[in-house]
Design an enzyme around this catalytic site. Structure first.
Site, PDB file in Angstrom:
ATOM      1  N   GLU A  60       0.815  -1.222   0.000  1.00 51.85           N
ATOM      2  CA  GLU A  60       0.000   0.000   0.000  1.00 51.85           C
ATOM      3  C   GLU A  60       0.843   1.264   0.000  1.00 51.85           C
ATOM      4  OE1 GLU A  60      -0.662  -2.612   1.900  1.00 51.85           O
ATOM      5  OE2 GLU A  60      -2.714  -3.214   1.395  1.00 51.85           O
ATOM      6  N   HIS A 129     -12.525  -3.801   7.843  1.00 51.99           N
ATOM      7  CA  HIS A 129     -12.949  -3.666   6.444  1.00 51.99           C
ATOM      8  C   HIS A 129     -14.218  -2.835   6.306  1.00 51.99           C
ATOM      9  CE1 HIS A 129     -10.315  -7.197   6.168  1.00 51.99           C
ATOM     10  NE2 HIS A 129     -10.264  -7.022   4.865  1.00 51.99           N
TER      11      HIS A 129
END
Lengths: 321, 333
Positions: A60, A129
């Site tokens: 990321e 999430h």
């Protein structure tokens, strides 16, 4: 007009921009074979090649940092982070690099990139999430923060974000991926950033919201209407800059403001809007947002976190007239 | 300068002059830090000048460079204007960022210098992205990233090495190994054999050289940069060196062994390059004249910086963003 989903509309917007401008490209995990988590990149690698729809390692920091470098070097990258929760691995690159390069370098640089990081509860994906951290990024000078609420907006706002010369944090709501709506394929225009949409006109109170929570607010407005309370619903669409003019004009007419968001209420962006309205108009204001708990997994627990229409209606009834 | 110099001597003399500019710039930056004119942190590049100069000698103006907190030398070597840099250190109008960035955020996009950086190893990820843009745009530029030995323990460095190799990007990582990460001896906090082995584990070719030897740096850079421009994919040069000063100007480096810095002076790059020039066509008088000229040049920049205007406070509110730009104070009630 055609009926398409929120994900399909985003795919269309991206495809149109990639056809229009060869410097637009996307990088992220699982964009090729998978086509993105909701098919929002589906088959685009076949059309544009693996150099413009780039499958990346699970890195990321580098997805975000490479987008910064590629933007500084003359292209318009879209960094796909899959979940705003995962984008937290790359906050440094977004906040310390993307947001500040233009300023630190005295205007020599522009960072025309989109950091795409879906937010919100989709159902059963729990604490890592499901978060809605949009307020974090409204706090960072240099960033634009966008939260599209409908299929047409997810096409038009994505196009505007891609064309924008500022770094844009683009936060689709995962709960909306499959929601359908009318999209005019023959109208390729963008939806301007920083302009809210009045979803429903009303006289007695203004309810400001964004992303998936707008639909819940609209349900509440329906219930309130049957009791003779007329609620105006505004979808901000862009959180920074937020459409102050539209909100102030609405509240000046209705005399009351309720801000509702899925994100945790404490430190949420609702507080900023409520404070601005209270300071400027001196009217009653209120906020509704999630309790300050991680998003739980089990159905009844997750449901307990959500702000439902009945709670919104009840909060409106409690407010001073 | 004498006209009968060989081409080689003339080229080395030009590089040497750049090294002197960097040295004089850094000495002046330090003096004016202690005099109170330069605020914040000043990370001097004193003792490492041969690396920036030897690498950048082999770059084109349109090649990209990303740097770190110790970026003055990289910027000057890449062609940034030292006068504008000095004004920036003083926070004055006419600085590279008109005073918005200061020492750690020097940039000059007109010569491909994409910015110094206050966050260790963040230049690594920016570099691989710039290289991806270069490929996408069909250009033949290369990207050089300067990183220190302390930076190799951050994740972005290892992510970027992997990334650069996966996409075979035209990136040269240059690790200036001065053996100390701020005030901590790097080998005490670094597992394994260090940077070259880490690069090799990603199949990124790595070479370790004496960074204080200008000729080795120049020769290695010439070869490696040519290979990268011809499609070799990423490579890494580990340039061993020694930081003659503290981490920043106000660090007295008390953590060093007694006599360590003094012993290192013998290997420092300016002295070594100067000896070579003495043996290859330049007289000591000529070298002294060059040094005096450079010292005067930098002193002139310091004078300019003293005289230059402070930025108007309104500049604090410009160049933030186009969409949602800040209001000037007083613009809203």
């Amino acid at each position: 007009m055609s009926e398409m989903t929120y994900a399909q509309a985003a795919r269309l917007g991206l495809q149109e921009e990639m056809r229009r401008d060869p410097t637009v490209w996307a990088l992220g995990e699982d964009l090729g074979y998978e086509g993105g988590m909701a098919g929002q990149y589906s088959d685009l690698q076949a059309e544009f090649g693996a150099d413009r729809i780039v499958d990346t390692p699970i890195s990321e920091s580098t997805i975000m940092g490479a987008a910064v470098g590629a933007a500084l070097a003359g292209t318009r990258p879209i960094a796909e982070l899959r979940f705003s929760d995962f984008a937290m691995c790359a906050v440094d690159e977004l906040v310390n690099q993307a947001a500040k390069a233009r300023y630190m370098f005295g205007g020599q640089a522009r960072v025309p990139m989109v950091a795409r990081m879906p937010i919100g509860i989709r159902g059963g994906i729990a604490a890592q999430h499901s978060q809605s951290p949009e307020a974090w990024y409204t706090h960072v000078p240099g960033l634009v923060v966008v939260t599209p609420g409908t299929p047409a907006e997810n096409r038009g706002l994505l196009k505007a974000a891609i064309r924008c010369d500022d770094p844009v944090v683009y936060m689709e709501h995962k709960g909306l991926w499959g929601v359908t709506g009318e999209v005019d394929e023959n109208d390729p225009s963008e939806i301007p950033l920083g302009v809210a949409r009045t979803v429903r006109d009303g006289r007695d109170i203004t309810i400001v919201s964004w992303a998936a929570q707008v639909g819940v607010a609209a349900e509440a407005a329906e219930a309130l209407a049957s009791e003779g309370i007329s609620a105006e619903i505004i979808d901000l669409r862009t959180l920074w800059p937020w459409d102050r003019d539209t909100v102030m004009a609405s509240v000046a007419r209705t005399g009351r403001l309720l801000v509702v968001h899925e994100a945790v209420r404490v430190g949420g962006f609702g507080g900023e809007i409520a404070a601005e309205v209270a300071e400027e108009l001196g009217v009653p204001v209120a906020r509704l947002g999630g309790e300050r708990i991680p998003i739980p997994f089990s159905i009844p627990l997750e449901e307990a976190y959500k702000i439902k229409a009945d709670r919104i209606a009840a909060r409106v009834r409690e407010m001073p007239a | 300068m004498t006209s009968n110099l060989t081409n080689e001597s003339a080229r080395v003399a030009a590089m040497f002059r750049k090294m002197l500019v960097i040295r004089a710039f850094e000495e002046a930056a330090g003096e004016n830090f202690f005099a109170g004119y330069v605020r914040g942190s000043v990370h001097q590049y004193i003792g490492e000048e041969s690396i920036a100069v030897g690498i950048c000698e082999n770059l084109r103006d349109d090649d990209y460079l990303t740097s770190n907190h110790r970026g003055h030398g990289h910027s000057i070597a890449k062609g940034a204007d030292p006068r504008a840099m000095m004004l920036e250190l003083f926070g004055k109008v006419g600085g590279t960022s008109d005073g918005k960035g200061g020492s750690m955020h020097i940039a000059d996009f007109s010569v491909g210098m994409l910015g110094a950086n206050g966050v260790i190893a963040d230049g690594c990820t920016i570099s691989v992205g710039a290289a991806q843009a270069v490929k996408l745009l069909g250009q033949d530029r290369i990207v050089v990233n300067f990183i220190g030995d302390g930076g190799i323990n951050r994740g972005p460095f290892m992510e970027a090495l992997n990334w650069a190799k996966v996409y075979e990007l035209p990136v040269l990582f240059v690790c200036e190994n001065n053996q100390i990460a701020a005030t901590t001896t790097t080998r005490l906090v670094t597992a394994g054999e260090g940077i070259a082995r880490r690069a090799e584990s990603f199949d990124v070719p790595a070479v370790t050289i004496d960074g204080n030897d200008l000729f080795t740096v120049d020769g290695t850079a010439a070869r490696v940069i040519s290979e990268i421009r011809n499609g070799s994919g990423p490579q890494l040069i580990q340039a061993m060196t020694y930081r003659l000063r503290g981490h920043f100007a106000h660090d007295d480096a008390g953590y060093r062994e007694p006599g360590e810095a003094e012993a290192a002076l013998e290997h420092e790059p300016i002295r070594r390059t100067e000896s070579w020039l003495c043996e290859n066509g330049l007289s000591q008088d000529e070298l002294d004249a060059m040094r005096a000229e450079v010292t005067a040049e930098i002193a002139g920049y310091v004078d300019d910086a003293m005289q230059a205007d402070w930025p108007d406070p309104s500049l604090a509110f410009t160049d933030v963003q186009d969409v949602g730009a800040p209001n000037m104070p007083g613009a809203i009630s």
